[in-house]
Design a protein around this motif. Structure first.
Motif, PDB file in Angstrom:
ATOM      1  N   UNK A   1      20.244  30.448  56.258  1.00 19.43           N
ATOM      2  CA  UNK A   1      21.315  31.078  57.036  1.00 19.43           C
ATOM      3  C   UNK A   1      22.519  31.339  56.146  1.00 19.43           C
ATOM      4  N   UNK A   2      23.224  32.452  56.384  1.00 26.66           N
ATOM      5  CA  UNK A   2      24.429  32.750  55.591  1.00 26.66           C
ATOM      6  C   UNK A   2      25.554  31.782  55.938  1.00 26.66           C
ATOM      7  N   UNK A   3      26.274  31.367  54.920  1.00 23.68           N
ATOM      8  CA  UNK A   3      27.346  30.383  55.079  1.00 23.68           C
ATOM      9  C   UNK A   3      28.605  30.928  54.416  1.00 23.68           C
ATOM     10  N   UNK A   4      29.755  30.658  55.049  1.00 22.03           N
ATOM     11  CA  UNK A   4      31.034  31.130  54.525  1.00 22.03           C
ATOM     12  C   UNK A   4      31.961  29.949  54.292  1.00 22.03           C
ATOM     13  N   UNK A   5      32.595  29.910  53.134  1.00 20.83           N
ATOM     14  CA  UNK A   5      33.613  28.903  52.832  1.00 20.83           C
ATOM     15  C   UNK A   5      34.962  29.421  53.314  1.00 20.83           C
ATOM     16  N   UNK A   6      35.626  28.663  54.160  1.00 19.46           N
ATOM     17  CA  UNK A   6      36.889  29.090  54.753  1.00 19.46           C
ATOM     18  C   UNK A   6      38.010  28.946  53.732  1.00 19.46           C
ATOM     19  N   UNK A   7      38.893  29.974  53.711  1.00 13.97           N
ATOM     20  CA  UNK A   7      40.051  29.962  52.819  1.00 13.97           C
ATOM     21  C   UNK A   7      41.296  30.370  53.596  1.00 13.97           C
ATOM     22  N   UNK A   8      42.440  29.873  53.165  1.00 20.40           N
ATOM     23  CA  UNK A   8      43.717  30.296  53.758  1.00 20.40           C
ATOM     24  C   UNK A   8      44.019  31.727  53.330  1.00 20.40           C
ATOM     25  N   UNK A   9      44.569  32.502  54.251  1.00 21.89           N
ATOM     26  CA  UNK A   9      44.908  33.882  53.937  1.00 21.89           C
ATOM     27  C   UNK A   9      46.007  34.343  54.883  1.00 21.89           C
ATOM     28  N   UNK A  10      46.617  35.488  54.560  1.00 27.74           N
ATOM     29  CA  UNK A  10      47.608  36.089  55.450  1.00 27.74           C
ATOM     30  C   UNK A  10      46.887  36.894  56.521  1.00 27.74           C
ATOM     31  N   UNK A  11      47.471  36.908  57.708  1.00 28.00           N
ATOM     32  CA  UNK A  11      46.829  37.611  58.822  1.00 28.00           C
ATOM     33  C   UNK A  11      47.880  38.153  59.767  1.00 28.00           C
ATOM     34  N   UNK A  12      47.483  39.176  60.477  1.00 28.69           N
ATOM     35  CA  UNK A  12      48.308  39.753  61.535  1.00 28.69           C
ATOM     36  C   UNK A  12      47.532  39.629  62.836  1.00 28.69           C
ATOM     37  N   UNK A  13      48.072  38.886  63.775  1.00 28.59           N
ATOM     38  CA  UNK A  13      47.408  38.717  65.066  1.00 28.59           C
ATOM     39  C   UNK A  13      48.078  39.606  66.107  1.00 28.59           C
ATOM     40  N   UNK A  14      47.290  40.029  67.061  1.00 29.52           N
ATOM     41  CA  UNK A  14      47.793  40.847  68.150  1.00 29.52           C
ATOM     42  C   UNK A  14      47.975  39.975  69.380  1.00 29.52           C
ATOM     43  N   UNK A  15      49.226  39.872  69.831  1.00 29.04           N
ATOM     44  CA  UNK A  15      49.526  39.151  71.065  1.00 29.04           C
ATOM     45  C   UNK A  15      49.825  40.176  72.150  1.00 29.04           C
ATOM     46  N   UNK A  16      49.240  39.991  73.318  1.00 30.07           N
ATOM     47  CA  UNK A  16      49.408  40.944  74.412  1.00 30.07           C
ATOM     48  C   UNK A  16      50.198  40.303  75.548  1.00 30.07           C
ATOM     49  N   UNK A  17      51.131  41.092  76.096  1.00 30.04           N
ATOM     50  CA  UNK A  17      51.989  40.627  77.174  1.00 30.04           C
ATOM     51  C   UNK A  17      51.959  41.649  78.312  1.00 30.04           C
ATOM     52  N   UNK A  18      51.782  41.203  79.551  1.00 31.58           N
ATOM     53  CA  UNK A  18      51.764  42.137  80.690  1.00 31.58           C
ATOM     54  C   UNK A  18      53.068  42.928  80.765  1.00 31.58           C
ATOM     55  N   UNK A  19      52.939  44.213  81.074  1.00 31.13           N
ATOM     56  CA  UNK A  19      54.096  45.111  81.095  1.00 31.13           C
ATOM     57  C   UNK A  19      54.108  45.920  82.383  1.00 31.13           C
ATOM     58  N   UNK A  20      55.309  46.183  82.877  1.00 27.57           N
ATOM     59  CA  UNK A  20      55.514  47.062  84.034  1.00 27.57           C
ATOM     60  C   UNK A  20      56.206  48.322  83.530  1.00 27.57           C
ATOM     61  N   UNK A  21      55.692  49.485  83.925  1.00 30.19           N
ATOM     62  CA  UNK A  21      56.163  50.761  83.404  1.00 30.19           C
ATOM     63  C   UNK A  21      57.053  51.448  84.440  1.00 30.19           C
ATOM     64  N   UNK A  22      58.184  51.945  83.965  1.00 32.26           N
ATOM     65  CA  UNK A  22      59.113  52.685  84.812  1.00 32.26           C
ATOM     66  C   UNK A  22      59.568  53.929  84.073  1.00 32.26           C
ATOM     67  N   UNK A  23      59.954  54.944  84.852  1.00 34.29           N
ATOM     68  CA  UNK A  23      60.544  56.126  84.244  1.00 34.29           C
ATOM     69  C   UNK A  23      61.939  55.812  83.743  1.00 34.29           C
ATOM     70  N   UNK A  24      62.455  56.675  82.855  1.00 32.09           N
ATOM     71  CA  UNK A  24      63.816  56.458  82.373  1.00 32.09           C
ATOM     72  C   UNK A  24      64.816  56.548  83.515  1.00 32.09           C
TER      73      UNK A  24
END
Length: 404
Positions: free
Chosen positions: A57-80
């Protein structure tokens, strides 16, 4: 007698001998049967298949790295601009000049209220104005008549002062009449209900012939200017602290200017094709929710978005020295996420991990594994706790990539 006894003894001896013979034969048969079973068992053992080799089976050695995560927040939409269109005067609704959902321009007529009572009020106010203007002329004539007489001391100045007071009263009445005329004109103008901004018409609960009033609970309709839309979302205190510390700037205003564009995820989980910009942070936290409201503005020239839409604002958060694990290398059981770590003896261990975000197709991990650990990349659905594997040494083993 002796002969009979002799015969009896002989018979007894023969019976005893026969019994002994039968017993020996039974023992031989039983012994042979047991020996056959033992030999058969040995033969089966010698023919048993060899144990299956450990899977590769393929195996991966974990390493520290920089990352960008996407956080999602509920939004309510209104006209200007979202406004309620309400009548300013009472009367019968003579005409409804628009349809529900129609796009209207600023100043366009929407409703027409019966104007006849208000036109009569205007005429009455104009008549009063003309009467007061005439009264002012008479008062002025009286002043002009008395002025030379007072100068020649023909009459007392009392009469002149009285005439001048009447003149001022007439002038004041004119001003009051002018105000009444202006008010009547305003009320007459209110019978033509126009659009204060360009936008889309909402529902029309009032139909032609309905009696409307400024005190009605229900508005005539709503009007939304959605050439741009506002998406309001909230951050908890912890997320807001991270949000502030991530971007440079001495003030919130400076930080807002340096914020990257944000993405709006619609209700169908598809991203809105145009990115938006965060341009407002509320001045205080909500005491009930413990969250603070932010606003992102999105262009909406095609009118795709409408007031009342819902969605999610996707924010990208930077992480230094992050531990990333491919989602394909995890398995979920009873609301928990696991990976299979590989020990020095190539035995696998099912390890629970704590996921705090996503970066592309990878999970951002808080607890469970650390840099230097080895995890199984694929084939984990058939693995068992403590099973021995052969780690794949191929250079083609998938590498984790940071994706926004």
């Amino acid at each position: 007698m002796n002969t009979k006894n002799t015969i009896s003894k002989i018979l007894k001896q023969e019976n005893v001998q026969q019994i002994k013979t039968n017993s020996k034969m039974k023992n031989v048969i039983i012994t042979s049967f047991i020996l056959a079973l033992v030999l058969s068992s040995c033969a089966d053992k010698s023919q048993a298949p060899a144990a299956a080799p450990a899977p590769v089976l393929p195996v991966l050695a974990i390493q520290n790295s920089e990352a960008v995560t996407d956080a999602e927040y509920p939004a309510a939409i209104q006209g200007t601009v979202d406004v309620e269109i309400r009548p300013q005067v009472s009367g019968n609704l003579d005409r409804v000049l628009v349809d529900e959902g129609a796009y209207v321009s600023k100043g366009q007529s929407l409703f027409k209220i019966n104007e006849r009572p208000f036109r009569e009020q205007l005429n009455n106010a104009l008549a009063s104005l003309h009467a007061y203007e005439a009264a002012l002329i008479n008062a002025q004539l009286e002043v002009d008549k008395l002025t030379p007489l007072v100068q020649n001391k023909v009459v007392s100045d009392y009469q002149l002062k009285t005439a001048k007071a009447s003149q001022k009263i007439a002038a004041a009445n004119i001003e009051q009449a002018k105000a009444m005329v202006a008010s009547a004109k305003i009320n007459l103008g209110y019978t033509n209900v126009t659009a204060p901004v360009s936008g889309y018409i909402g529902r029309l609960p009032k139909k032609q012939g309905s009696l409307v009033s400024a005190s009605d609970v229900e508005a005539l309709t709503t009007l939304s200017d959605v050439h741009e839309v506002f998406a309001y979302f909230s951050l908890g205190e912890t997320d807001f602290i991270k949000f502030k510390t991530q971007y440079a700037g001495n003030s919130i205003g400076d930080k807002i200017k340096k914020l990257p564009p944000v993405t709006l995820v619609l209700a169908d989980n598809n991203a809105y094709p145009q990115t938006g910009k965060i341009d407002m942070v509320d001045g205080q936290f909500d005491k009930n929710t413990g969250a603070i409201t932010l606003r992102a503005t999105f262009p909406n020239a095609n009118g795709t978005l409408r007031s009342g839409n819902t969605g999610k604002i996707r924010l990208g958060l930077q992480h230094a020295d992050a531990i990333l694990v491919p989602q394909s290398a995890t398995i979920e059981m009873q609301d928990k996420v696991f990976v299979f770590t590989v020990g020095k003896d190539n035995k696998v261990t099912k390890m629970p991990i704590t996921v705090i975000g996503k970066a592309g197709t990878n999970y951002l991990i808080k607890d469970g594994v650390q840099a230097g650990d080895q995890i199984v990349l694929s084939g984990i659905d058939k693995l068992q706790e403590g099973q021995v594997i052969q780690p794949e040494k191929s250079s083609k083993v998938a590498q984790i990539t940071n994706q926004k």
